[in-house]
Design an enzyme around this catalytic site. Structure first.
Site, mmCIF file in Angstrom:
data_model
loop_
_atom_site.group_PDB
_atom_site.id
_atom_site.type_symbol
_atom_site.label_atom_id
_atom_site.label_comp_id
_atom_site.label_asym_id
_atom_site.label_seq_id
_atom_site.Cartn_x
_atom_site.Cartn_y
_atom_site.Cartn_z
ATOM 1 N N LYS A 1 106.219 90.262 44.165
ATOM 2 C CA LYS A 1 107.334 89.736 44.977
ATOM 3 C C LYS A 1 108.579 90.613 44.832
ATOM 4 O O LYS A 1 109.650 90.157 44.438
ATOM 5 C CB LYS A 1 107.641 88.278 44.634
ATOM 6 C CG LYS A 1 106.475 87.335 44.956
ATOM 7 C CD LYS A 1 106.828 85.875 44.801
ATOM 8 C CE LYS A 1 105.676 84.953 45.132
ATOM 9 N NZ LYS A 1 104.581 84.933 44.138
HETATM 10 O O1 S5P Z 1 104.529 80.576 48.237
HETATM 11 C C1 S5P Z 1 103.808 80.968 47.355
HETATM 12 C C2 S5P Z 1 103.485 82.321 47.219
HETATM 13 C C3 S5P Z 1 102.612 82.716 46.209
HETATM 14 S S1 S5P Z 1 102.094 84.344 46.209
HETATM 15 N N1 S5P Z 1 103.266 80.087 46.464
HETATM 16 C C4 S5P Z 1 102.418 80.478 45.455
HETATM 17 O O2 S5P Z 1 101.950 79.605 44.700
HETATM 18 N N2 S5P Z 1 102.123 81.817 45.288
HETATM 19 C C5 S5P Z 1 101.261 82.288 44.173
HETATM 20 O O3 S5P Z 1 99.976 81.709 44.327
HETATM 21 C C6 S5P Z 1 101.753 81.889 42.776
HETATM 22 O O4 S5P Z 1 102.533 82.923 42.237
HETATM 23 C C7 S5P Z 1 100.452 81.658 42.005
HETATM 24 O O5 S5P Z 1 100.024 82.859 41.390
HETATM 25 C C8 S5P Z 1 99.425 81.281 43.074
HETATM 26 C C9 S5P Z 1 99.106 79.802 43.172
HETATM 27 O O6 S5P Z 1 98.440 79.354 42.060
HETATM 28 P P1 S5P Z 1 97.825 77.858 41.956
HETATM 29 O O7 S5P Z 1 97.425 77.748 40.529
HETATM 30 O O8 S5P Z 1 98.915 76.909 42.328
HETATM 31 O O9 S5P Z 1 96.652 77.817 42.916
#
Ligand code: S5P
Length: 268
Positions: free
Chosen positions: A93
Site C-alpha cells: 500500500k
Molecule cells: O480494503 C482492503 C484491502 C486489503 S489489500 N482490505 C483488506 O483486508 N486488505 C488486505 O486483505 C489486508 O491487508 C489483509 O492482508 C487481507 C484480508 O485478510 P482477512 O484475514 O481479513 O481475509
C-alpha cells in the site's frame, strides 16, 4: 479450458504484462484464490505455502509483518512460491510521491526484485504508478500495480464521493496498472465498480469469507461466489484459510467456489 474462453474479452483487452500471466495460472490451477499470508514467522509462512500452494493462484504478503525476516530466508520462500506457480504480491500500500515510491521499492526488503504485483493508494496522484514501475525497471523487471479503488474496512475514506471514480479514471489510462482493489464485502458496490473499470483491468477483492458478516476491528466480509459473480477476478482470503482447522481443505473449498463462479460468469 483455454484462458481466452474463460476470461472472454478481458483476455484480449488487458495491457499489463502480469495480467495474462495471472489469468493463465488461474486456468491451469482452477482457482482465483489469492492467499493473504498474514503470518509472523518464516517457518509458518513456508509451512502454509506447502499446505495450500496447489489451491491458490497468488501469494499476498506483508513483508514488514514478519518477525524473523532474513533476505536468504525470503529468497527461499520466493523459490517455494515459484515451484507452485504463484505470483508474488506484496501488499505494501505505497502512498508517497513518485520518486520516493520508486526508492521504497528497494531498501531492506528490495520488493522490486521479487514482487510481481504491489498495491498502492492513489492519494498522492497518478505518478505513483510511474514511480513504482521505474522501481521495477531499475532491476530490469516488470510488474503491475493494484490501485485501491475501494476498501473492505468500515468507515474508510475511499467511500467519499468522487474518490473511487477518480482513481479508476486515472488507473485505466496507465499500462503499469494491473487492476484495482475492490470491496469484496459489498457485491452491489462491486458491480458498479466493475462497470466503471471495464475489461482492460482486473479487480481483486479482499473482505471475502465463507462466514459473511463483520470481522475483527472493522473488517467486513462478503460471500466469495457473490464477489466473483459481481465482477471480482481474484478473491483475497486470509484468516478464512490460515485460521481454519484444515487450511488445505479450506483453500480447496475457496478455489472450487471461485473457479465455478468464474465459469458461471463467463457462460452468462
Ligand atoms: O480494503 C482492503 C484491502 C486489503 S489489500 N482490505 C483488506 O483486508 N486488505 C488486505 O486483505 C489486508 O491487508 C489483509 O492482508 C487481507 C484480508 O485478510 P482477512 O484475514 O481479513 O481475509
Amino acid at each position: 479450458m483455454e484462458p481466452a474462453d474463460v476470461w472472454g474479452v478481458r483476455w484480449e483487452a488487458c495491457d499489463n504484462s502480469m495480467v495474462r500471466r495471472y489469468m493463465d495460472v488461474v486456468c491451469k490451477k482452477q482457482t482465483l484464490v489469492i492467499l493473504a499470508a498474514d503470518l509472523r514467522t518464516m517457518g509458518e509462512l513456508s509451512d502454509l505455502i506447502e499446505e495450500v500452494g496447489p489451491h491458490i493462484a497468488a501469494l499476498k504478503t506483508h513483508v514488514d509483518l514478519v518477525d524473523d525476516w532474513t533476505a536468504s530466508g525470503w529468497a527461499a520462500l520466493c523459490e517455494l512460491a515459484k515451484q507452485h506457480d504463484l505470483l508474488m504480491f506484496e501488499d505494501r500500500k505505497f502512498a508517497d510521491i513518485g520518486p520516493i515510491s520508486r526508492g521504497q521499492m528497494s531498501g531492506v526488503y528490495d520488493i522490486r526484485s521479487w514482487a510481481n504485483v504491489v498495491t498502492a493508494h492513489g492519494i498522492s496522484g497518478p505518478d505513483i504508478v510511474d514511480g513504482l514501475c521505474a522501481g521495477w525497471n531499475d532491476v530490469a523487471r516488470e510488474g503491475g500495480v493494484l490501485l485501491l479503488a475501494q476498501m473492505s474496512s468500515r468507515g474508510n475514506l475511499l467511500e467519499l464521493e468522487g474518490y473511487t471514480d477518480a482513481m479508476v479514471q486515472a488507473g485505466i489510462a496507465n499500462s503499469g496498472v494491473f487492476g484495482f482493489i475492490g470491496n469484496g464485502s459489498r457485491p452491489a458496490e462491486l458491480s458498479v465498480l466493475r462497470g466503471k473499470v471495464g475489461d482492460k483491468k482486473l479487480i481483486w477483492t479482499p473482505g471475502v469469507n465463507l462466514a459473511v458478516g463483520d470481522g475483527e476491528m472493522g473488517q467486513r466480509y462478503g460471500d466469495p461466489s457473490e464477489a466473483v459473480l459481481s465482477g471480482s477476478d481474484g478473491i483475497i482470503v486470509g484468516s478464512g484459510i490460515y485460521k481454519s482447522e484444515n487450511p488445505s481443505e479450506m483453500a480447496k473449498a475457496y478455489a472450487d467456489i471461485s473457479w465455478s463462479s468464474l465459469l458461471k460468469r463467463s457462460g452468462d
